[in-house]
Design a protein around this motif. Sequence first.
Motif, PDB file in Angstrom:
ATOM      1  N   THR A 140      52.187  82.101   0.251  1.00 25.60           N
ATOM      2  CA  THR A 140      52.176  82.381   1.683  1.00 25.60           C
ATOM      3  C   THR A 140      53.573  82.245   2.280  1.00 25.60           C
ATOM      4  O   THR A 140      53.978  83.054   3.118  1.00 25.60           O
ATOM      5  CB  THR A 140      51.210  81.424   2.405  1.00 25.60           C
ATOM      6  OG1 THR A 140      49.904  81.560   1.843  1.00 25.60           O
ATOM      7  CG2 THR A 140      51.138  81.746   3.894  1.00 25.60           C
ATOM      8  N   SER A 141      54.310  81.239   1.847  1.00 24.65           N
ATOM      9  CA  SER A 141      55.662  81.022   2.370  1.00 24.65           C
ATOM     10  C   SER A 141      56.591  82.180   2.046  1.00 24.65           C
ATOM     11  O   SER A 141      57.485  82.510   2.835  1.00 24.65           O
ATOM     12  CB  SER A 141      56.240  79.718   1.803  1.00 24.65           C
ATOM     13  OG  SER A 141      56.308  79.766   0.383  1.00 24.65           O
ATOM     14  N   GLN A 142      56.383  82.835   0.899  1.00 28.98           N
ATOM     15  CA  GLN A 142      57.225  83.973   0.526  1.00 28.98           C
ATOM     16  C   GLN A 142      56.908  85.196   1.388  1.00 28.98           C
ATOM     17  O   GLN A 142      57.812  85.953   1.745  1.00 28.98           O
ATOM     18  CB  GLN A 142      57.020  84.289  -0.963  1.00 28.98           C
ATOM     19  CG  GLN A 142      57.533  83.184  -1.873  1.00 28.98           C
ATOM     20  CD  GLN A 142      57.157  83.392  -3.329  1.00 28.98           C
ATOM     21  OE1 GLN A 142      56.044  83.853  -3.640  1.00 28.98           O
ATOM     22  NE2 GLN A 142      58.068  83.063  -4.229  1.00 28.98           N
ATOM     23  N   HIS A 144      55.816  84.957   4.427  1.00 23.81           N
ATOM     24  CA  HIS A 144      56.396  84.587   5.723  1.00 23.81           C
ATOM     25  C   HIS A 144      57.895  84.858   5.747  1.00 23.81           C
ATOM     26  O   HIS A 144      58.426  85.370   6.742  1.00 23.81           O
ATOM     27  CB  HIS A 144      56.111  83.117   6.019  1.00 23.81           C
ATOM     28  CG  HIS A 144      56.625  82.679   7.361  1.00 23.81           C
ATOM     29  ND1 HIS A 144      57.794  81.977   7.526  1.00 23.81           N
ATOM     30  CD2 HIS A 144      56.119  82.864   8.609  1.00 23.81           C
ATOM     31  CE1 HIS A 144      57.984  81.746   8.815  1.00 23.81           C
ATOM     32  NE2 HIS A 144      56.993  82.273   9.485  1.00 23.81           N
ATOM     33  N   ASP A 145      58.580  84.536   4.663  1.00 29.00           N
ATOM     34  CA  ASP A 145      60.028  84.783   4.591  1.00 29.00           C
ATOM     35  C   ASP A 145      60.339  86.269   4.717  1.00 29.00           C
ATOM     36  O   ASP A 145      61.337  86.655   5.328  1.00 29.00           O
ATOM     37  CB  ASP A 145      60.595  84.240   3.276  1.00 29.00           C
ATOM     38  CG  ASP A 145      60.639  82.714   3.235  1.00 29.00           C
ATOM     39  OD1 ASP A 145      60.589  82.092   4.314  1.00 29.00           O
ATOM     40  OD2 ASP A 145      60.731  82.159   2.123  1.00 29.00           O
ATOM     41  N   ILE A 218      49.751  80.345   7.758  1.00 30.98           N
ATOM     42  CA  ILE A 218      50.916  79.752   8.410  1.00 30.98           C
ATOM     43  C   ILE A 218      50.762  79.988   9.895  1.00 30.98           C
ATOM     44  O   ILE A 218      50.484  81.096  10.311  1.00 30.98           O
ATOM     45  CB  ILE A 218      52.235  80.391   7.912  1.00 30.98           C
ATOM     46  CG1 ILE A 218      52.509  79.965   6.468  1.00 30.98           C
ATOM     47  CG2 ILE A 218      53.393  79.977   8.799  1.00 30.98           C
ATOM     48  CD1 ILE A 218      53.799  80.513   5.918  1.00 30.98           C
TER      49      ILE A 218
END
Length: 218
Positions: A140-142, A144-145, A218
């Motif tokens: 998920t963080s990738q 978001h990035d 997120i």
Amino acid sequence: INAEYMGGVDSKLQFVRRAFFSVSGSDEKAGRVFAEGFPSTWTIEQVQRHFQENNAEGLVKVNLVRNRLGHFTGKAVLTFQNVIEAAEAIKRFDNSKPSGAETNLKLRDFENPRQNAEGEPTDTSNRRVFVRNLDFSVKTSQVHDLAKEFGPVEKIDVPIGTNGLNRGFALITFVHEKDAQRFIELSNESSFRGRRIKVQYDEVGPRKKGILAGSKSI
């Protein structure tokens, strides 16, 4: 355009992004209009012809909103040369009825969605983006990035399967409609973490029962 292509598929996406945002003033001066109510069988050319035949001035681009199957939803984002011509189009064509349509057209300013009493947008359909063909190991963080390069992100949902890996798609809700449109225009068919992703407006979203079960947000 002050941008230099350094090579590589992922580098090409970065190059296109830099080139897009470095066109001095051309995008910011344009006026965008969100329109709905077109016959679902219409093509881009028919939408353009509808406005041209009725003497609309300054229409330079039409983006059709499609569902996950690629079918036209009757909604479109119209780009005019400037905000004055966009405002005139809204004034002239809102509640008009195209030939062959069952309902009247609804037009509004793409940059200023309807808001509730608290000043928050009531409709997320033009801010919510569906991304598919993700590599199953993507976090998920990738995602978001990737998305935050285009503007502030309100929410990201990446459904997770029973094996602990993502299910190959994500739903991204941007704060601003214009950022969602830019993300679609520049990221669709681009390479992300080794896969060619498909990016489009989300027409189903979290309303579809169970689609986000087990998702990480997120």
